[in-house]
Motif scaffolding. Structure first.
Motif, PDB file in Angstrom:
ATOM      1  N   LEU A  90      60.866 -18.587  16.520  1.00 22.53           N
ATOM      2  CA  LEU A  90      60.500 -19.092  17.849  1.00 22.53           C
ATOM      3  C   LEU A  90      61.387 -18.483  18.932  1.00 22.53           C
ATOM      4  CD1 LEU A  90      59.631 -22.844  17.148  1.00 22.53           C
ATOM      5  CD2 LEU A  90      58.084 -20.967  17.568  1.00 22.53           C
TER       6      LEU A  90
ATOM      7  N   ASN B  79      49.893 -12.389  22.894  1.00 20.13           N
ATOM      8  CA  ASN B  79      49.880 -13.853  23.022  1.00 20.13           C
ATOM      9  C   ASN B  79      50.818 -14.470  21.986  1.00 20.13           C
ATOM     10  OD1 ASN B  79      49.178 -16.584  22.627  1.00 20.13           O
ATOM     11  ND2 ASN B  79      47.145 -16.229  23.503  1.00 20.13           N
ATOM     12  N   ASN B  80      51.865 -15.155  22.483  1.00 22.39           N
ATOM     13  CA  ASN B  80      52.876 -15.741  21.588  1.00 22.39           C
ATOM     14  C   ASN B  80      52.287 -16.717  20.596  1.00 22.39           C
ATOM     15  OD1 ASN B  80      54.966 -14.486  22.699  1.00 22.39           O
ATOM     16  ND2 ASN B  80      55.593 -16.153  24.040  1.00 22.39           N
ATOM     17  N   TYR B  81      51.340 -17.501  21.091  1.00 25.16           N
ATOM     18  CA  TYR B  81      50.762 -18.557  20.261  1.00 25.16           C
ATOM     19  C   TYR B  81      49.982 -17.939  19.095  1.00 25.16           C
ATOM     20  CZ  TYR B  81      48.588 -23.050  19.257  1.00 25.16           C
ATOM     21  OH  TYR B  81      48.187 -24.219  18.648  1.00 25.16           O
ATOM     22  N   LEU B  82      49.191 -16.950  19.426  1.00 32.48           N
ATOM     23  CA  LEU B  82      48.415 -16.250  18.390  1.00 32.48           C
ATOM     24  C   LEU B  82      49.366 -15.515  17.443  1.00 32.48           C
ATOM     25  CD1 LEU B  82      45.412 -16.066  17.838  1.00 32.48           C
ATOM     26  CD2 LEU B  82      45.370 -13.897  19.051  1.00 32.48           C
TER      27      LEU B  82
ATOM     28  N   LEU C 278      52.341 -17.086  10.566  1.00 28.56           N
ATOM     29  CA  LEU C 278      52.118 -18.084   9.506  1.00 28.56           C
ATOM     30  C   LEU C 278      51.188 -17.529   8.426  1.00 28.56           C
ATOM     31  CD1 LEU C 278      51.716 -21.510  11.359  1.00 28.56           C
ATOM     32  CD2 LEU C 278      53.704 -20.631  10.176  1.00 28.56           C
TER      33      LEU C 278
ATOM     34  N   LEU D  80      60.111 -14.946  19.503  1.00 29.57           N
ATOM     35  CA  LEU D  80      58.849 -14.942  20.261  1.00 29.57           C
ATOM     36  C   LEU D  80      59.072 -15.384  21.706  1.00 29.57           C
ATOM     37  CD1 LEU D  80      56.283 -16.385  17.667  1.00 29.57           C
ATOM     38  CD2 LEU D  80      56.579 -14.025  18.372  1.00 29.57           C
ATOM     39  N   LEU D  81      59.968 -16.349  21.874  1.00 32.02           N
ATOM     40  CA  LEU D  81      60.248 -16.837  23.234  1.00 32.02           C
ATOM     41  C   LEU D  81      60.828 -15.719  24.093  1.00 32.02           C
ATOM     42  CD1 LEU D  81      60.408 -19.309  25.151  1.00 32.02           C
ATOM     43  CD2 LEU D  81      62.706 -19.709  24.307  1.00 32.02           C
TER      44      LEU D  81
ATOM     45  N   LEU E 216      62.449 -20.942  11.155  1.00 34.60           N
ATOM     46  CA  LEU E 216      61.534 -21.405  12.211  1.00 34.60           C
ATOM     47  C   LEU E 216      62.174 -21.249  13.593  1.00 34.60           C
ATOM     48  CD1 LEU E 216      58.740 -22.716  12.349  1.00 34.60           C
ATOM     49  CD2 LEU E 216      59.865 -24.931  12.384  1.00 34.60           C
TER      50      LEU E 216
ATOM     51  N   PHE F 296      52.295 -16.383  16.591  1.00 29.08           N
ATOM     52  CA  PHE F 296      52.882 -17.348  15.642  1.00 29.08           C
ATOM     53  C   PHE F 296      51.890 -17.670  14.529  1.00 29.08           C
ATOM     54  CE2 PHE F 296      54.062 -21.634  14.199  1.00 29.08           C
ATOM     55  CZ  PHE F 296      55.377 -21.381  13.829  1.00 29.08           C
ATOM     56  N   PHE F 297      50.616 -17.764  14.887  1.00 31.50           N
ATOM     57  CA  PHE F 297      49.602 -18.025  13.863  1.00 31.50           C
ATOM     58  C   PHE F 297      49.508 -16.869  12.881  1.00 31.50           C
ATOM     59  CE2 PHE F 297      46.885 -21.634  13.473  1.00 31.50           C
ATOM     60  CZ  PHE F 297      47.369 -22.449  14.487  1.00 31.50           C
TER      61      PHE F 297
ATOM     62  N   THR G  90      64.070 -25.733  24.866  1.00 33.84           N
ATOM     63  CA  THR G  90      63.369 -25.591  23.585  1.00 33.84           C
ATOM     64  C   THR G  90      64.370 -25.461  22.440  1.00 33.84           C
ATOM     65  OG1 THR G  90      61.615 -24.460  24.746  1.00 33.84           O
ATOM     66  CG2 THR G  90      61.632 -24.215  22.368  1.00 33.84           C
TER      67      THR G  90
ATOM     68  N   ASN H 284      55.405 -14.415  30.083  1.00 32.35           N
ATOM     69  CA  ASN H 284      55.163 -15.805  30.477  1.00 32.35           C
ATOM     70  C   ASN H 284      55.518 -16.065  31.940  1.00 32.35           C
ATOM     71  OD1 ASN H 284      54.431 -16.278  27.878  1.00 32.35           O
ATOM     72  ND2 ASN H 284      56.358 -17.232  27.269  1.00 32.35           N
ATOM     73  N   ASN H 285      56.563 -15.375  32.419  1.00 31.66           N
ATOM     74  CA  ASN H 285      57.018 -15.617  33.793  1.00 31.66           C
ATOM     75  C   ASN H 285      56.481 -14.585  34.777  1.00 31.66           C
ATOM     76  OD1 ASN H 285      58.975 -17.982  33.611  1.00 31.66           O
ATOM     77  ND2 ASN H 285      59.589 -16.668  31.919  1.00 31.66           N
TER      78      ASN H 285
END
Lengths: 391, 380
Positions: free
Chosen positions: B165, B289-292, B298, B168-169, B161, B294-295, B9, B176-177
C-alpha cells in the motif's frame, strides 16, 4: 431514478468486474473448490448412499429400514463372491469367497510384522486387486464392488453404534455435510460474497472525489441528496451480487451435494461424524441451515455495503480507501464468514475464540446483526455529517 | 518519505495491525497455565533436562490438589527418561517416509534423498550439543511454537500489506493530486520514481519492523514465560512435527535458540516483505489506477500460490513446480518450515534463503522492467 441508473453504471465497471470475478474464482479454487468435489474418495460413496437412502426411506432411517440397507450389502457381497468364483486366478491362492479375501487382507494390514511383501500369493493378489479393487479400494476405482461393500457396512456400523448413544440420531445426512465440507463451503461462500462486495462497491464515492466530479454533483439541483442516490445504487448492487453469488453456490450445492434431495434431512445424523447442534433432536435440517446462511449473507452484505459507503465517502484516494476497506472486509468476511468454520454453526464448542468473550450464548446470529448495526450507524453518521459539512 | 510519514493511512494501518495482533495474541492463550509453570521452573532449574534439572525438580513441592501440583506431575512425566534423540536419528528416514507415503520417484526422489543426507551433519551436531534435551515448553512445546509461528506469519502478512500500500500510495501520489504533469516535467523528471520506490521501501520496511517489535512486546507481555525459555533450542525433543504420516523432531539446518530463531524469522520475513513491495511496484508501474493495480496484485498473489501445486499435477513439468515453489507467497505459506529441510515441497537445502534471494533478484529485475516501461510511457 436516472441518477441511480447512472451510479449503477459507474459501479458496474467492466474492468473492475473482471478483476473481481478472476480474484473470486482464484479464491474459490484455493479455498473452496475441493470442499465438495472429492473425486475418488469414499466420502462420495457415502454421499451416494445417503441420497439413495433418502429417496427410499425419507429423511430418517428407522431400525426396520436398516434391514433393507443390510440387504443391499448382502447383494453386493454376493456379487463379489461371484467375481471370485468366476475368476480362476483366485482358487490357487486359496480364496473361495469374498470373506476369505477380506480376512487375509485384514491379517496383512493389522499384523504387518508377519507379512512378507515378496510372497508370490500376495503379489498375485495385488494383481487381482488391480483388476477388481475388491478389498483395498484404490482412489481411481472408488466405485468398485469392494469399496461399495466397505461403505455400506460402515454406514450400518455407524447406525448400530448410534443406537448405543444416549441421544440417538436417525437422520440421514451425507458426510459431505460436516465440519470438513459443507460448513467450510458455506463459510467460504460468505467470505467470497463480502470480497466481491468490497471489491466492486468500495470505490463508489472515492472515485467521484478523485475525479473531482463531487463538487459538480453537490452543486447540481439534487445537491447533497446525491449521497442517498449513491447509497441506493450501492445497496441495489450489493443485493444483486449476493443473489447472483448465492445462485451459483446453490447450483453447486444442488448438483454436488444433492441439496434439494437432502433439504428435509436433519443435520444431526449418525453419518455426520460429530455434529451435534445446540438445537436438540432432529429439528435443525440441511435446508434450515442453508436458509440461515442465506440470511447471514444478506445481513452481512448489507451491513458491509453501508459501512463501505461511509468509508468510501471519507477516503481521499484509493490507497487510503484500501487501508479502510481491507480491515472492513476482514472484520465482516473473515470474522462473520468464518463462524461456521470455527466450530460449526450453533455447535457448542469450548475453544471457539469468540466464546472467550461472549460465553456460551448463541453468538452466531449476533455477529451479522452487529455488523449490520455498525453499518447503519456509519451510514447515518456519514449522511448527517455531509448534510452540514463545508465542502 | 515525508509524504508517507505524514500520511494518516500509514498510522491507521500500523494501529490496525497492532490491534489485530493484540487480538490474536490474546486468543492463543490455550495452554498458558502449564506453559507458564514450565517457564517458572526453567527460571530456577535451567533449560537443559539433565541430572541437575531432575534434582531441582525432585526438590520442588506444590500444595496438594492445587493446579500447580498437577503441572509438576505432568512436568516430571514429560521430562522423565528424556533421551538425546539425535544420537540415533537418521535424517534419511525423513526422505524415506516422504517417498513411501507419496509414491515419489525419479529425480525428485533422488534430490529428496540427497537433501536429507546433507541434513545428517546437522543431526550429528545436534547430537553432540545435546539440544534435544532442552526443555522449551515441555509437553506444550509444539502447540506454543505453532502459535508463535502463526503470529509471525500474521506479522509478515501485515508487513507485506503495509509495504504494497505504501508503494502504491507513493507511486500514485502525483496522479492522485494532479501534480504528475508538473513533477515529471522537472529536471529530475521521471527519475523521481526510483526515489519514490526507495522511500516507499524504507517506510514500508520500517513500519514492518516497528509492528514486529511492538507486537512481539505485546505477545511477550501476554506470554511472559517465553522469556524464561528464550535460550532453549527450537529443535528440542519436545518439539514434534507431524508430516508424511510420521512424527519427527523439528530439525533445523543450524542450531537455533528460540531467541535466535525469532530474529532469523524476522530476517526472512523482511526479505519477503521487500519482494512483495517490488512486485507491487512492478504492477503499479504498468497500471495507472491504484485500486485496479491492487486487485491485479491480489490476483498475482493467488496465482503464485496456486501455480506450484497445479504444475506439480502435470507430470512432465513437475520439476518446474519445485522451482516456482520458491516464490515469496509460497515461502510465506511455508513459514513454519523455515530453516528446516522444508518437507517434500522443497528439493534443495535452505529453501527459505534460496527463495528469498532468488525472489529479490527476479522481482528487482521485474521492477526495473516496470521502471523502464514507465520511462517510455506517454504520461499526458
Amino acid at each position: 431514478m436516472r441518477l441511480i441508473l447512472h451510479e449503477l453504471k459507474k459501479i458496474w465497471n467492466i474492468k473492475l468486474l473482471i478483476g473481481v470475478v478472476v480474484l473470486c474464482a482464484l479464491v474459490y479454487y484455493v479455498l473452496m473448490g475441493y470442499k465438495l468435489v472429492l473425486g475418488g474418495s469414499q466420502v462420495l460413496l457415502f454421499h451416494e448412499y445417503a441420497l439413495e437412502m433418502t429417496q427410499s426411506f425419507g429423511p430418517t432411517l428407522e431400525p426396520d429400514e436398516l434391514e433393507q440397507v443390510q440387504l443391499w450389502a448382502s447383494d453386493l457381497r454376493a456379487e463379489a463372491d461371484e467375481i471370485i468364483r468366476s475368476d480362476e486366478r483366485f482358487a490357487p491362492l486359496g480364496f473361495k469367497s469374498y470373506q476369505e479375501l477380506c480376512d487375509y487382507v485384514d491379517k496383512g494390514l493389522f499384523e504387518t510384522e508377519d507379512i512378507n511383501f515378496n510372497d508370490p500369493a500376495l503379489k498375485a493378489l495385488n494383481t487381482l486387486n488391480d483388476s477388481y479393487s475388491l478389498v483395498m479400494g484404490k482412489a481411481s476405482e472408488f466405485n468398485s464392488v469392494g469399496s461399495r461393500i466397505d461403505a455400506l457396512e460402515l454406514i450400518i456400523t455407524f447406525y448400530q453404534e448410534e443406537q448405543q448413544e444416549s441421544e440417538v440420531h436417525t437422520g440421514i445426512t451425507s458426510p459431505l455435510i460436516n465440519r470438513d465440507h459443507y460448513f467450510p463451503y458455506m463459510a467460504g461462500a460468505l467470505v467470497l460474497i463480502t470480497l466481491a462486495i468490497s471489491g466492486l462497491l468500495s470505490l463508489t464515492l472515492t472515485r467521484d472525489r478523485m475525479s473531482r466530479v463531487n463538487m459538480l454533483q453537490l452543486s447540481s439541483k439534487r445537491g447533497r441528496r446525491i449521497y442517498q442516490s449513491q447509497l441506493i445504487a450501492m445497496l441495489i448492487s450489493a443485493l444483486a451480487i449476493i443473489t447472483a453469488m448465492l445462485a451459483i453456490f446453490t447450483a453447486v450445492l444442488i448438483t454436488q451435494m444433492g441439496l434439494a434431495v437432502m433439504w428435509n434431512n436433519p443435520v444431526n445424523s449418525f453419518m455426520s461424524w460429530g455434529i451435534d447442534s445446540l438445537i436438540s433432536g432432529n429439528s435443525f435440517t440441511v435446508g434450515v441451515y442453508y436458509l440461515i446462511i442465506v440470511c447471514f449473507a444478506y445481513v452481512l452484505g448489507i451491513g458491509l455495503t453501508l459501512a463501505l459507503f461511509c468509508l468510501s465517502g471519507i477516503s481521499g484516494n484509493y490507497v487510503s480507501l484500501l487501508a479502510k476497506a481491507i480491515p472492513a472486509f476482514i472484520v465482516t468476511g473473515i470474522l462473520g464468514g468464518a463462524m461456521p468454520v470455527w466450530d460449526g454453526l450453533f455447535y457448542n464448542y469450548s475453544y471457539a475464540p469468540y466464546r472467550a468473550f461472549m460465553g456460551e450464548a448463541l453468538f452466531e446470529p449476533v455477529i451479522p446483526l452487529l455488523i449490520l448495526a455498525a453499518g447503519i450507524a456509519m451510514a447515518v453518521w456519514f449522511l448527517r455529517s455531509r448534510r452540514k459539512a463545508e465542502v | 518519505m515525508k509524504k508517507l510519514l505524514c500520511s494518516p493511512t500509514l498510522l491507521g494501518l500500523i494501529v490496525a495491525c497492532l490491534l489485530t495482533n493484540t487480538f490474536f495474541s490474546t486468543i492463543v492463550l490455550g495452554s498458558a497455565d502449564y506453559s507458564s509453570y514450565v517457564g517458572n521452573v526453567a527460571e530456577t532449574a535451567g533449560i537443559r533436562v539433565n541430572d541437575e534439572f531432575q534434582n531441582q525438580l525432585a526438590l520442588l513441592q506444590e500444595p496438594k490438589e492445587s493446579p500447580e501440583s498437577y503441572f509438576l506431575e505432568y512436568l516430571r512425566k514429560d521430562t522423565n527418561g528424556l533421551s538425546n534423540l539425535y544420537e540415533t536419528f537418521e535424517a534419511s528416514s525423513i526422505a524415506k517416509s516422504e517417498i513411501a507415503a507419496y509414491g515419489i520417484t525419479g529425480d525428485v526422489a533422488r534430490l529428496l534423498e540427497e537433501k536429507c543426507e546433507a541434513l545428517q551433519a546437522s543431526v550429528d551436531a545436534k547430537a553432540k550439543s545435546g539440544e534435544a534435551l532442552d526443555l522449551y515448553l515441555a509437553g506444550f512445546t509444539t502447540h506454543e511454537h505453532n502459535a508463535l509461528v502463526f503470529i509471525w506469519r500474521m506479522f509478515a502478512l501485515e508487513g507485506a500489506l503495509i509495504g504494497v500500500l505504501m508503494v502504491l500510495l507513493l507511486i500514485g501520489y502525483e496522479q492522485n493530486n494532479r501534480t504528475a504533469a508538473l513533477v515529471f516535467s522537472l529536471r529530475k523528471g521521471r527519475r523521481l520514481m526510483s526515489a519514490k520506490l526507495l522511500a516507499a521501501m524504507a517506510v514500508g520496511l520500517a513500519s514492518f519492523v516497528l509492528v514486529w517489535f511492538a507486537s512481539m512486546a505485546i505477545y511477550l507481555a501476554l506470554h511472559p514465560y517465553l522469556i524464561h525459555i528464550w535460550h532453549s533450542s527450537v529443535s528440542s525433543a519436545f518439539h514434534i512435527v507431524f508430516d508424511s504420516f510420521v512424527f519427527r523432531p523439528f530439525l533445523t539446518w543450524d542450531s537455533f535458540s528460540l531467541f535466535e530463531y525469532a530474529f532469523a524469522q524476522l530476517g526472512i520475513s523482511i526479505g519477503i516483505v521487500l519482494s512483495v513491495m517490488l512486485l507491487g511496484f512492478f504492477i503499479g508501474m504498468l497500471i495507472k489506477n491504484n485500486y485496479l493495480a491492487f486487485f491485479i496484485f491480489l490476483v498475482t498473489v493467488m496465482v503464485l500460490y496456486i501455480l506450484p501445486p497445479t504444475l506439480a499435477s502435470i507430470g512432465q513439468i513437475e520439476m518446474s513446480s519445485y522451482v516456482i515453489n520458491h516464490n515469496p507467497v509460497r515461502l510465506w505459506w511455508m513459514q513454519e518450515y523455515w530453516f528446516t529441510e522444508g518437507t517434500r515441497q522443497y528439493l534443495w537445502p535452505r529453501f527459505e534463503t534460496i527463495g528469498v534471494a532468488s525472489s529479490l533478484l527476479v522481482l528487482s529485475l521485474l521492477a526495473l522492467l516496470g521502471y523502464r516501461h514507465f520511462w517510455r510511457k506517454d504520461l499526458a
